[in-house]
Motif scaffolding. Structure first.
Motif, short mmCIF file in Angstrom:
data_model
loop_
_atom_site.label_atom_id
_atom_site.label_comp_id
_atom_site.label_asym_id
_atom_site.label_seq_id
_atom_site.Cartn_x
_atom_site.Cartn_y
_atom_site.Cartn_z
N SER A 1 1.64 7.01 -6.76
CA SER A 1 0.44 7.56 -7.40
C SER A 1 -0.02 8.87 -6.77
CB SER A 1 -0.71 6.55 -7.31
OG SER A 1 -1.15 6.41 -5.97
N GLY A 2 0.37 9.09 -5.51
CA GLY A 2 -0.15 10.25 -4.80
C GLY A 2 -1.50 9.99 -4.15
N CYS A 3 -2.03 8.76 -4.30
CA CYS A 3 -3.31 8.40 -3.66
C CYS A 3 -3.03 7.90 -2.26
CB CYS A 3 -4.02 7.31 -4.48
SG CYS A 3 -5.60 6.81 -3.78
N GLU A 4 -3.56 8.57 -1.25
CA GLU A 4 -3.24 8.24 0.13
C GLU A 4 -4.10 7.12 0.70
OE1 GLU A 4 -3.48 11.88 2.31
OE2 GLU A 4 -1.48 12.50 1.69
N LYS A 5 -5.18 6.76 0.00
CA LYS A 5 -6.09 5.72 0.50
C LYS A 5 -5.96 4.48 -0.40
CE LYS A 5 -9.75 8.45 0.47
NZ LYS A 5 -11.09 8.99 0.75
N VAL A 6 -5.38 3.42 0.17
CA VAL A 6 -5.10 2.21 -0.61
C VAL A 6 -5.51 0.98 0.19
CG1 VAL A 6 -3.37 0.88 -1.88
CG2 VAL A 6 -3.11 3.38 -1.66
N ILE A 7 -6.19 0.06 -0.47
CA ILE A 7 -6.51 -1.24 0.10
C ILE A 7 -5.81 -2.30 -0.75
CG2 ILE A 7 -8.36 -2.93 0.53
CD1 ILE A 7 -10.24 -0.57 1.02
N ARG A 8 -5.15 -3.23 -0.09
CA ARG A 8 -4.42 -4.29 -0.79
C ARG A 8 -5.21 -5.60 -0.66
NH1 ARG A 8 1.81 -6.04 0.64
NH2 ARG A 8 1.95 -7.87 -0.74
N VAL A 9 -5.35 -6.29 -1.77
CA VAL A 9 -6.21 -7.48 -1.81
C VAL A 9 -5.46 -8.63 -2.48
CG1 VAL A 9 -8.40 -8.41 -2.66
CG2 VAL A 9 -8.25 -6.01 -1.99
N MET A 10 -5.64 -9.85 -1.97
CA MET A 10 -5.18 -11.05 -2.66
C MET A 10 -6.39 -11.96 -2.86
SD MET A 10 -3.25 -12.97 -4.32
CE MET A 10 -2.05 -11.62 -4.41
N PRO A 11 -6.99 -11.91 -4.03
CA PRO A 11 -8.12 -12.78 -4.34
C PRO A 11 -7.63 -14.07 -5.01
CG PRO A 11 -7.89 -11.13 -6.04
CD PRO A 11 -6.72 -10.95 -5.09
N ASN A 12 -8.54 -14.93 -5.44
CA ASN A 12 -8.15 -16.07 -6.27
C ASN A 12 -9.18 -16.31 -7.37
OD1 ASN A 12 -10.24 -17.44 -4.94
ND2 ASN A 12 -8.88 -18.67 -3.68
N THR A 13 -8.82 -17.13 -8.33
CA THR A 13 -9.65 -17.27 -9.53
C THR A 13 -11.02 -17.90 -9.31
OG1 THR A 13 -8.43 -19.29 -10.08
CG2 THR A 13 -7.73 -17.25 -11.17
N PRO A 14 -11.26 -18.73 -8.27
CA PRO A 14 -12.63 -19.20 -8.05
C PRO A 14 -13.64 -18.07 -7.85
CG PRO A 14 -11.13 -20.63 -6.89
CD PRO A 14 -10.30 -19.47 -7.41
N GLU B 1 10.34 -10.94 -4.21
CA GLU B 1 11.15 -10.46 -5.33
C GLU B 1 10.41 -9.42 -6.16
OE1 GLU B 1 13.54 -14.71 -5.92
OE2 GLU B 1 12.14 -14.00 -7.44
N LEU B 2 9.11 -9.65 -6.32
CA LEU B 2 8.27 -8.70 -7.07
C LEU B 2 7.92 -7.47 -6.23
CD1 LEU B 2 5.76 -11.23 -8.68
CD2 LEU B 2 7.51 -9.92 -9.91
N GLY B 3 8.12 -7.59 -4.93
CA GLY B 3 7.62 -6.60 -3.99
C GLY B 3 8.21 -5.21 -4.13
N ARG B 4 7.34 -4.25 -3.82
CA ARG B 4 7.72 -2.84 -3.82
C ARG B 4 7.01 -2.13 -2.69
NH1 ARG B 4 6.72 -1.94 -10.29
NH2 ARG B 4 8.31 -3.34 -11.00
N THR C 1 0.84 -1.20 0.00
CA THR C 1 0.00 0.00 0.00
C THR C 1 0.87 1.25 0.00
OG1 THR C 1 -0.16 -0.07 2.42
CG2 THR C 1 -1.91 -1.16 1.19
N ALA C 2 2.02 1.19 0.70
CA ALA C 2 2.92 2.35 0.75
C ALA C 2 3.48 2.67 -0.62
CB ALA C 2 4.05 2.07 1.74
N TYR C 3 3.82 1.65 -1.39
CA TYR C 3 4.35 1.88 -2.74
C TYR C 3 3.29 2.51 -3.64
CZ TYR C 3 6.12 1.01 -7.43
OH TYR C 3 6.53 1.17 -8.74
N VAL C 4 2.08 2.00 -3.59
CA VAL C 4 1.00 2.57 -4.41
C VAL C 4 0.78 4.03 -4.04
CG1 VAL C 4 -1.46 2.44 -4.98
CG2 VAL C 4 -0.13 0.33 -4.76
N ALA C 5 0.73 4.32 -2.76
CA ALA C 5 0.52 5.69 -2.30
C ALA C 5 1.65 6.61 -2.75
CB ALA C 5 0.37 5.72 -0.78
N GLN C 6 2.87 6.15 -2.58
CA GLN C 6 4.04 6.97 -2.93
C GLN C 6 4.10 7.28 -4.42
OE1 GLN C 6 7.94 5.61 -1.45
NE2 GLN C 6 8.73 5.92 -3.51
#
Length: 266
Positions: free
Chosen positions: A108-121, A263-266, A101-106
Motif C-alpha cells: 500500500s505504501g502506508c508505513e504505519k500499520v497496526i495488526r489486530v485479531m478481534p472476535n465476533t463477541p 497458508e493465507l499469510g503474506r 504489517t510488512a505486507y500491508v506496508a509494502q
C-alpha cells in the motif's frame, strides 16, 4: 478521534468495531467513513449515520486512520487500489488473518500499520482482541486504536510473530464454544430437557465458568478438581472426555487453525 476514521469493508466485524467507537464516544457516526462493494451494506451504514465513500481510495483520502475490514484474499486488490491515496500521516489497521504489517506496508505504501485479531463477541461489547504494532506507529496512534477495541471488550498486546497462533486462541475459538454448546443442547434434548431451558443453563454456566477462570485465583486444573467429587457424576463425564481425547482434539484443531493462517499469510 479528532479526524474521520474509515472502514474499507462493512461486514460483521466492521459493524462491531463501529458500534464500539460510537458507544464509547470516540467518534460520532458522521465522523465515520465506510465503503463496501455491497450497496445493501452501504445503505445500512448510512442509516446508522455514517458517510459512504465511492471506493477504497476515497476512504483513504478522507480519513487519517483506516480499518482494512476485507477478507485476506481481497487484500492485494484493495492495497493496490489505495496506494495513490496514501500519504505520510495515514494509519492502517488490518484485521485479516495471516496478513502481516510488512505486507500491508509494502503493497500500500502506508508505513504505519497496526495488526489486530478481534472476535465476533465484539458485536455485544464483549470482545477479546489481540493486537500488535508496526515499527513506525507512534505511542499515541497505538493507544487510540487500542482504546477503540478496549471500548468493546478486553485487549492484549502481542509481538507480531504470535499473531497467527493467537487466531486459534481468541479469533476462531468462539466457534469451538458454540459447537460445545450445540452438542450439550442436543444431549439435553435427548434426555427430555427443553432446548430453550438448556440453552439458558448452558450459557449461564459458560459465563460463570469464565468468571471463575479470571476471578477465582484458581488454575483450570484446580477448578476441575473443585467440581469433581470422588465417585461422583462429574468424574464419570470427564472419564468419557479423557477417553475420547477431548484435549488432544482441541489442540489439534488449534494447530489446524494456525496452519491455515500461515497458508493465507503474506
Amino acid at each position: 478521534m479528532k479526524r474521520s476514521v474509515g472502514f474499507i469493508g462493512a461486514g460483521n466485524m466492521a459493524t462491531a468495531i463501529i458500534g464500539g467507537i460510537v458507544r464509547s464516544g470516540i467518534a460520532e457516526p458522521s465522523e465515520i467513513v465506510v465503503c463496501d462493494k455491497s450497496a445493501e451494506k452501504c445503505a445500512l451504514m448510512q442509516e446508522k449515520g455514517c458517510r459512504v465513500a465511492a471506493d477504497a481510495a476515497e476512504t483513504v483520502r478522507l480519513c487519517r486512520t483506516v480499518f482494512l475490514a476485507v477478507k485476506p484474499q481481497n487484500y492485494a486488490e484493495v492495497l493496490e487500489s489505495v496506494r495513490p491515496a496514501v500519504t505520510a500521516e495515514k494509519l492502517f489497521v488490518s484485521i485479516a488473518a495471516g496478513i502481516s504489517t510488512a505486507y500491508v506496508a509494502q503493497e500500500s505504501g502506508c508505513e504505519k500499520v497496526i495488526r489486530v485479531m478481534p472476535n465476533t463477541p465484539l458485536l455485544l461489547g464483549a470482545g477479546a482482541t489481540a493486537l500488535c504494532r508496526g515499527k513506525r506507529v507512534s505511542d499515541e496512534e497505538f493507544e487510540q486504536v487500542r482504546a477503540i477495541f478496549a471500548a468493546s471488550g478486553m485487549v492484549e498486546v502481542l509481538p507480531e510473530e504470535q499473531m497467527n497462533a493467537v487466531i486459534a486462541v481468541n479469533g476462531s475459538s468462539p466457534a469451538y464454544v458454540y459447537l460445545m454448546a450445540k452438542a450439550m443442547m442436543d444431549g439435553a434434548a435427548e434426555q427430555g430437557i427443553d432446548p430453550a431451558t438448556a440453552l439458558r443453563l448452558i450459557a449461564g454456566t459458560l459465563e460463570g465458568s469464565a468468571k471463575m477462570l479470571t476471578d477465582s485465583g484458581h488454575s483450570p486444573d484446580e477448578l476441575i478438581r473443585m467440581v469433581s467429587s470422588p465417585g461422583g457424576t462429574t468424574l464419570k463425564a470427564l472419564d468419557v472426555l479423557y477417553e475420547r481425547n477431548f484435549e488432544s482434539a482441541l489442540k489439534d484443531a488449534m494447530q489446524a487453525c494456525t496452519r491455515r493462517a500461515e497458508e493465507l499469510g503474506r
